[in-house]
Design an enzyme around this catalytic site. Structure first.
Site, mmCIF file in Angstrom:
data_model
loop_
_atom_site.group_PDB
_atom_site.id
_atom_site.type_symbol
_atom_site.label_atom_id
_atom_site.label_comp_id
_atom_site.label_asym_id
_atom_site.label_seq_id
_atom_site.Cartn_x
_atom_site.Cartn_y
_atom_site.Cartn_z
ATOM 1 N N LYS A 74 -10.319 -0.926 10.459
ATOM 2 C CA LYS A 74 -10.485 -2.145 9.655
ATOM 3 C C LYS A 74 -10.745 -3.348 10.563
ATOM 4 O O LYS A 74 -10.886 -4.471 10.106
ATOM 5 C CB LYS A 74 -9.232 -2.390 8.808
ATOM 6 C CG LYS A 74 -8.968 -1.269 7.800
ATOM 7 C CD LYS A 74 -7.772 -1.586 6.936
ATOM 8 C CE LYS A 74 -7.181 -0.358 6.287
ATOM 9 N NZ LYS A 74 -7.995 0.201 5.214
ATOM 10 N N CYS A 122 -4.848 2.438 -3.528
ATOM 11 C CA CYS A 122 -3.589 2.976 -2.961
ATOM 12 C C CYS A 122 -2.442 1.990 -3.141
ATOM 13 O O CYS A 122 -1.585 1.850 -2.258
ATOM 14 C CB CYS A 122 -3.748 3.356 -1.497
ATOM 15 S SG CYS A 122 -4.873 4.717 -1.248
ATOM 16 N N ASP A 180 3.321 -4.237 8.130
ATOM 17 C CA ASP A 180 2.103 -3.451 7.957
ATOM 18 C C ASP A 180 0.942 -4.437 8.084
ATOM 19 O O ASP A 180 0.634 -5.168 7.140
ATOM 20 C CB ASP A 180 2.128 -2.776 6.584
ATOM 21 C CG ASP A 180 0.793 -2.128 6.237
ATOM 22 O OD1 ASP A 180 -0.149 -2.208 7.052
ATOM 23 O OD2 ASP A 180 0.696 -1.543 5.136
ATOM 24 N N HIS A 228 0.869 -1.185 0.000
ATOM 25 C CA HIS A 228 0.000 0.000 0.000
ATOM 26 C C HIS A 228 0.904 1.233 0.000
ATOM 27 O O HIS A 228 2.024 1.187 0.510
ATOM 28 C CB HIS A 228 -0.833 -0.056 1.288
ATOM 29 C CG HIS A 228 -1.876 0.998 1.415
ATOM 30 N ND1 HIS A 228 -1.597 2.283 1.829
ATOM 31 C CD2 HIS A 228 -3.219 0.961 1.218
ATOM 32 C CE1 HIS A 228 -2.723 2.978 1.891
ATOM 33 N NE2 HIS A 228 -3.720 2.199 1.519
ATOM 34 N N GLN A 272 -4.285 -5.106 7.020
ATOM 35 C CA GLN A 272 -5.268 -6.044 6.464
ATOM 36 C C GLN A 272 -5.188 -7.425 7.120
ATOM 37 O O GLN A 272 -5.933 -8.322 6.735
ATOM 38 C CB GLN A 272 -5.049 -6.213 4.956
ATOM 39 C CG GLN A 272 -5.257 -4.957 4.150
ATOM 40 C CD GLN A 272 -6.711 -4.491 4.138
ATOM 41 O OE1 GLN A 272 -7.629 -5.232 4.484
ATOM 42 N NE2 GLN A 272 -6.926 -3.252 3.735
HETATM 43 N N1 7TS Z 1 -1.624 -0.669 4.760
HETATM 44 C C1 7TS Z 1 -2.514 -1.437 4.145
HETATM 45 C C2 7TS Z 1 -2.140 -2.829 3.738
HETATM 46 C C3 7TS Z 1 -3.815 -0.949 3.926
HETATM 47 O O1 7TS Z 1 -4.711 -1.731 3.326
HETATM 48 C C4 7TS Z 1 -4.137 0.368 4.323
HETATM 49 C C5 7TS Z 1 -5.470 0.975 4.030
HETATM 50 C C6 7TS Z 1 -3.157 1.113 4.979
HETATM 51 C C7 7TS Z 1 -1.913 0.570 5.186
HETATM 52 C C8 7TS Z 1 -3.434 2.477 5.504
HETATM 53 O O2 7TS Z 1 -4.350 2.423 6.541
HETATM 54 P P1 7TS Z 1 -4.913 3.758 7.200
HETATM 55 O O3 7TS Z 1 -5.989 3.310 8.104
HETATM 56 O O4 7TS Z 1 -3.772 4.399 7.912
HETATM 57 O O5 7TS Z 1 -5.424 4.608 6.058
HETATM 58 N N2 7TS Z 1 -6.160 0.368 2.960
HETATM 59 C C9 7TS Z 1 -7.270 0.836 2.345
HETATM 60 C C10 7TS Z 1 -7.890 0.137 1.323
HETATM 61 O O6 7TS Z 1 -7.523 -0.940 0.872
HETATM 62 N N3 7TS Z 1 -8.949 0.855 0.866
HETATM 63 O O7 7TS Z 1 -9.033 1.970 1.606
HETATM 64 C C11 7TS Z 1 -7.986 1.971 2.517
#
Ligand code: 7TS
Length: 414
Positions: free
Chosen positions: A234, A372, A208, A131, A211
């Site tokens: 999430k 992303c 990371d 990401h 997910q």
């Molecule tokens: N890393 C991964 C693997 C992610 O899927 C996401 C967000 C992030 C980091 C960033 O997370 P945040 O909460 O700090 O924004 N992924 C997604 C997605 O797949 N669709 O919208 C956000």
């Protein structure tokens, strides 16, 4: 992984749905079919009520007050930290830093650890399925310090090639930063193996886990990683809260990355000294109700049984994969042997955004775009994908609704 067999506990998604009031609504006149949990999951009543209870009865600022409400707020906030420690099986609450989310957790490590210690000749290794949150912070550090970013390639199935990853590891590698689960492809990475390979070269490992935590029991001690970052939203928790786990010895040595209240012990105009872990990394008033909600979400998720949930989601993924494989014109992007809860695909002759709009008119919420993860789109030579992702409230009926809505789209674009 816990030893409890997933098969031992049946998973009743219909009952679980009742915990999520938002799912009862109709969208465009159709029952809502929510297949976008990888972007943000919905919150159960237990989380909504925990936040409401805190805001209604206990709110004040933390750490600074002797009065009763301030103590109640501090207890709630630090209690949430203890909950997060248990969730990850970290050794100590000193290793649990509250952040806004995975993005902020990764940026913290980039700016505090990498920026202060890395230089020309040093290398940071990521994978080709990351990401943007696990790419851009490292590019920024490379520009700031002169260190180099290396990228371990993926294959046509969307798996990281372990041999080629290993070949990129050397004494120059200071840090390996990798997703536990890919948001664009669903690939589950062999993190424990990657940690062992990285450590044998003397490199640190940041995972990371954005997910992964909603679908897998994560034990940071078993994984052996040095840092683990994830977001609450999430994980059936609120937005604006997340956790960075860091090994205590490392966090202890790292300089603070933001200055302000709460992160200090003493301040004069000449010099300031810093607070103990983990508060050294938590400048300013934190997201207290977010932490309370996150702790409730962890209770909720563990109450469902993460392994039983993972088995349920896997059944849905297999069912949906089988159905979509049979549909003419559909190509599944990301066919790794080991996947979690994410199904990315394209439909010939139909831009994913148009597909998403048609599905929305049928009440089916999927995500379309580059997720992303632009380098993943470039690798598969697609501008975007459509992505259905599963959570604890999804059922076989949701998969059938997805398939039916895709059939309608096929008629339009056929
Ligand atoms: N890393 C991964 C693997 C992610 O899927 C996401 C967000 C992030 C980091 C960033 O997370 P945040 O909460 O700090 O924004 N992924 C997604 C997605 O797949 N669709 O919208 C956000």
């Amino acid at each position: 992984m816990s030893a409890v067999s997933a098969a031992a506990r049946p998973f009743d998604a219909e009952r679980v749905r009742g915990d999520f009031p938002i799912l009862a609504q109709r969208v465009n006149g159709r029952p809502l079919v929510y297949l976008d949990s990888a972007a943000s999951s919905q919150r159960p009543l237990a989380v909504l009520r925990a936040v409401e209870r805190y805001e209604t009865h206990h709110h004040s600022n933390v750490h600074r007050g002797v009065h009763t409400l301030s103590q109640a707020a501090t207890e709630a906030f630090e209690g949430a930290r203890a909950r997060a420690r248990r969730f990850l099986n970290a050794r100590s609450t000193r290793e649990i830093v509250f952040v806004r989310g995975a993005t902020e957790g990764i940026n913290l490590v980039a700016q505090s650890l990498a920026r202060s210690r890395f230089g020309p000749g040093d290398e940071i290794l990521i994978s080709a399925l990351e990401h943007h949150a696990n790419i851009v912070p490292w590019q920024m550090v490379c520009a700031q310090t002169g260190c180099t970013l290396k990228v371990a390639p993926i294959d046509r199935r969307g798996e990281v090639d372990f041999e080629r990853l290993s070949a990129l590891l050397s004494a120059r590698t200071r840090l390996v930063a990798m997703a536990h689960v890919s948001n664009a492809l669903g690939t589950v990475l062999p993190i424990k193996r990657i940690v062992e390979a990285a450590h044998s070269c003397g490199a640190l490992v940041l995972v990371d886990g954005a997910q992964a935590v909603p679908h897998t029991v994560v034990d940071v001690r078993e994984l052996g990683c040095d840092f683990y970052a994830f977001s609450g939203h999430k994980l059936y928790g609120p937005t604006g809260i997340g956790v960075l786990y860091g090994r205590e010895e490392l966090l202890e040595e790292m300089p603070p990355w933001q200055g302000g209240g709460d992160m200090i012990r003493t301040v004069t105009f000449e010099k300031s000294t810093y607070n103990d872990l983990p508060w050294k990394f938590e400048a300013g008033t934190p997201n207290i109700s977010g932490a309370v909600g996150l702790a409730a979400a962890m209770d909720y998720l563990e109450g469902l049984g993460i392994e039983a949930l993972a088995a349920h989601e896997h059944r849905l993924l297999e069912l949906a994969t089988g159905e979509l494989e049979r549909m003419p014109g559909i190509e599944i992007i990301g066919t790794a042997a080991h996947k979690a809860a994410v199904l990315s695909f394209t439909m010939r002759g139909c831009h994913p955004h148009d597909l998403g709009t048609i599905l929305d008119s049928e009440g089916v919420a999927i995500r379309t775009g580059h997720h992303c993860a632009m380098p993943v789109m470039t690798f598969f030579d697609v501008p975007a994908t459509a992505r259905a992702s599963f959570g604890c409230y999804n059922t076989e009926a949701d998969v059938r609704a997805l398939v039916a809505a895709l059939g309608k789209a096929r008629e339009v674009f056929g």
